[in-house]
Design a protein around this motif. Structure first.
Motif, short mmCIF file in Angstrom:
data_model
loop_
_atom_site.label_atom_id
_atom_site.label_comp_id
_atom_site.label_asym_id
_atom_site.label_seq_id
_atom_site.Cartn_x
_atom_site.Cartn_y
_atom_site.Cartn_z
N SER A 251 -10.34 1.00 -4.39
CA SER A 251 -9.30 1.39 -3.44
C SER A 251 -8.83 2.81 -3.74
N VAL A 252 -8.62 3.58 -2.68
CA VAL A 252 -8.27 5.00 -2.81
C VAL A 252 -6.90 5.26 -2.21
N SER A 253 -5.98 5.73 -3.02
CA SER A 253 -4.66 6.15 -2.55
C SER A 253 -4.69 7.64 -2.28
N VAL A 254 -4.50 8.04 -1.04
CA VAL A 254 -4.52 9.45 -0.66
C VAL A 254 -3.09 9.99 -0.69
N ILE A 255 -2.86 11.05 -1.46
CA ILE A 255 -1.53 11.61 -1.67
C ILE A 255 -1.51 13.05 -1.15
N ILE A 256 -0.54 13.35 -0.27
CA ILE A 256 -0.46 14.69 0.32
C ILE A 256 0.99 15.19 0.25
N PRO A 257 1.27 16.23 -0.54
CA PRO A 257 2.59 16.88 -0.46
C PRO A 257 2.68 17.69 0.83
N VAL B 237 -15.25 5.65 4.07
CA VAL B 237 -14.42 4.91 3.10
C VAL B 237 -12.98 5.16 3.50
N GLN B 238 -12.32 4.12 3.94
CA GLN B 238 -10.96 4.26 4.44
C GLN B 238 -9.95 4.35 3.29
N PRO B 239 -8.93 5.16 3.43
CA PRO B 239 -7.86 5.17 2.42
C PRO B 239 -7.21 3.79 2.32
N TYR B 240 -7.02 3.32 1.11
CA TYR B 240 -6.30 2.07 0.90
C TYR B 240 -4.84 2.23 1.30
N GLU B 241 -4.31 3.42 1.03
CA GLU B 241 -2.95 3.75 1.43
C GLU B 241 -2.84 5.26 1.52
N LEU B 242 -1.92 5.70 2.34
CA LEU B 242 -1.65 7.12 2.52
C LEU B 242 -0.20 7.38 2.16
N ILE B 243 -0.01 8.25 1.17
CA ILE B 243 1.33 8.55 0.68
C ILE B 243 1.64 10.02 0.95
N ALA C 137 4.74 10.80 -6.36
CA ALA C 137 3.95 10.07 -5.37
C ALA C 137 2.98 9.12 -6.05
N ALA C 138 2.36 9.58 -7.13
CA ALA C 138 1.39 8.74 -7.84
C ALA C 138 2.05 7.50 -8.43
N ASP C 139 3.31 7.60 -8.81
CA ASP C 139 4.03 6.45 -9.37
C ASP C 139 4.12 5.30 -8.38
N SER C 140 4.09 5.62 -7.09
CA SER C 140 4.20 4.57 -6.08
C SER C 140 2.85 4.15 -5.54
N SER D 168 -9.04 16.58 -4.35
CA SER D 168 -9.56 16.08 -5.62
C SER D 168 -9.32 14.58 -5.72
N ALA D 169 -9.95 13.98 -6.71
CA ALA D 169 -9.73 12.55 -6.97
C ALA D 169 -9.78 12.31 -8.47
N ILE D 170 -8.96 11.40 -8.94
CA ILE D 170 -8.93 11.07 -10.36
C ILE D 170 -8.70 9.57 -10.52
N ARG D 171 -9.33 9.00 -11.49
CA ARG D 171 -9.11 7.58 -11.77
C ARG D 171 -7.65 7.36 -12.15
N ARG D 172 -7.04 6.36 -11.54
CA ARG D 172 -5.62 6.15 -11.77
C ARG D 172 -5.34 5.75 -13.22
N ASP D 173 -6.23 4.99 -13.84
CA ASP D 173 -6.00 4.60 -15.23
C ASP D 173 -6.02 5.82 -16.15
N VAL D 174 -6.90 6.78 -15.87
CA VAL D 174 -6.95 8.00 -16.67
C VAL D 174 -5.72 8.86 -16.40
N PHE D 175 -5.33 8.95 -15.13
CA PHE D 175 -4.14 9.72 -14.77
C PHE D 175 -2.92 9.20 -15.54
N GLN D 176 -2.79 7.89 -15.60
CA GLN D 176 -1.66 7.29 -16.31
C GLN D 176 -1.79 7.51 -17.81
N GLN D 177 -3.01 7.39 -18.32
CA GLN D 177 -3.25 7.62 -19.75
C GLN D 177 -2.87 9.04 -20.15
N MET D 178 -3.13 10.01 -19.27
CA MET D 178 -2.83 11.40 -19.55
C MET D 178 -1.35 11.73 -19.31
N GLY D 179 -0.59 10.78 -18.80
CA GLY D 179 0.82 11.01 -18.54
C GLY D 179 1.07 11.81 -17.28
#
Length: 338
Positions: free
Chosen positions: A11-17, A37-43, A81-84, A173-184
């Motif tokens: 699932s892909v969360s698309v985030i746009i400021p 591939v459809q966005p799972y959610e758009l934030i 945005a990533a937190d949600s 860009s795209a990043i694995r959410r688990d890695v994003f969280q691991q990196m803070g």
């Protein structure tokens, strides 16, 4: 090393400021809905737009988060945005990019799927192509930074590429959410280069970054000389505030290489009338960057005037942007960290 445990149905969360994205924002939202591939959610995380941006986002079914303009920074706002987000992959875009075709998301996340041979890739970015209205200098710059061939960036490239090893762009860009969280998350607050700093931390930690040339977006900035100066001033400020990355910046001459390629491109296109602009623009970039690197020696009011992001200077003056700490690395990279 991370293995690619994310399956094809990730699932892909698309985030746009956003900030006053304008009527073309509707086109971006439509193109995202047409992806293979459809966005799972758009934030959408919006900085109090006073045009139709929020209305268009809500009509497209997006989750809208609002932040004050004074609170915006390139890292922290995206982190909020990533937190949600709840997708396996976080895909970051800016409001002024447009997918070239319906395979953007599919191609961008391809390095992460479980049947991929690219173990260790955790962050990817798309190819940016100047649209038809981009001037020739903009087109040549995009071609230089985003070539037609894909590649993978890893620690072993540092000796050859220097800081270019960490090149990445959150325009798409795209990043694995688990890695994003691991990196803070991204460094926050940050005035510029949140994407490069994340890429650097990943690579210094033994992970890899993928440049996906098949994932393509149109992205064009016909900056004026003044805007280029301001942009590179902020770049210099950002680098000074993240002194841990400076040892890697001295091993490459990316700026001079770009100018050389632009000169060659102008000659081949017989567009030498743009040569004076190239000279002035290159000087503006260099001077802006050097001043930014020495911003702490300049009057505060002057710094605000030279910056593209004046509202963040309260945080800079309080020292909140300085990241001078040791960067966590794998054992084989310890000798390169500061």
């Amino acid at each position: 090393m991370h293995t690619n445990i994310i399956g094809k149905n990730a699932s892909v969360s698309v985030i746009i400021p956003t900030l006053n994205a304008g009527p073309s924002f509707a086109q971006l939202l439509r193109l995202l809905k047409e992806q293979t591939v459809q966005p799972y959610e758009l934030i959408i995380i919006d900085s109090c737009s006073d045009d139709a941006t929020v209305r268009l986002a809500e009509a497209a079914g997006a989750k809208v988060i609002t932040v004050q303009r004074t609170d915006f920074d390139h890292g922290g706002t995206r982190n909020l945005a990533a937190d949600s987000a709840s997708g396996d992959i976080l895909m970051f875009m800016t409001q002024d990019v447009f997918p070239v075709n319906d395979r953007l998301i599919e191609e961008l996340i391809k390095p992460f799927v479980e049947d991929s041979a690219n173990d260790g890739i955790v962050y990817s970015y798309a190819r940016q192509i100047a649209a038809a209205d981009g001037n020739i200098l903009e087109q040549l710059a995009r071609e230089n930074n985003y070539p037609a061939e894909s590649n993978v960036q890893c620690y072993e490239d540092i000796e050859r590429l220097g800081i270019k090893t960490f090149f990445c762009s959150n325009a798409c860009s795209a990043i694995r959410r688990d890695v994003f969280q691991q990196m803070g998350g991204f460094h926050s607050p940050v005035i510029f280069n949140e994407d490069m700093f994340m890429a650097a931390r990943c690579i210094l930690g033994g992970m890899k970054i993928a440049y996906c040339a098949e994932a393509q977006v149109y992205h064009t900035h016909n900056y004026t000389i003044k805007q280029q100066f301001k942009r590179f001033f902020d770049n210099g400020v950002s680098m000074r505030c993240n002194s841990w990355i400076l040892p890697y910046a001295s091993t490459t001459k990316a700026g001079s290489k770009l100018v050389a390629k632009q000169i060659k491109g102008l000659r081949e296109a017989r567009q030498l009338r743009f040569f004076p602009k190239l000279v002035i623009e290159s000087a503006a970039k260099l001077i802006g960057y050097k001043l930014g690197m020495n911003y702490y020696r300049l009057p505060k009011k002057l710094c605000r005037r030279m910056s593209m992001h004046r509202l963040i200077w309260d945080q800079i003056e309080q020292g909140n942007l300085h990241v001078n700490t040791h960067v966590t690395t794998n054992d084989h990279t310890q000798s390169r960290s500061t």
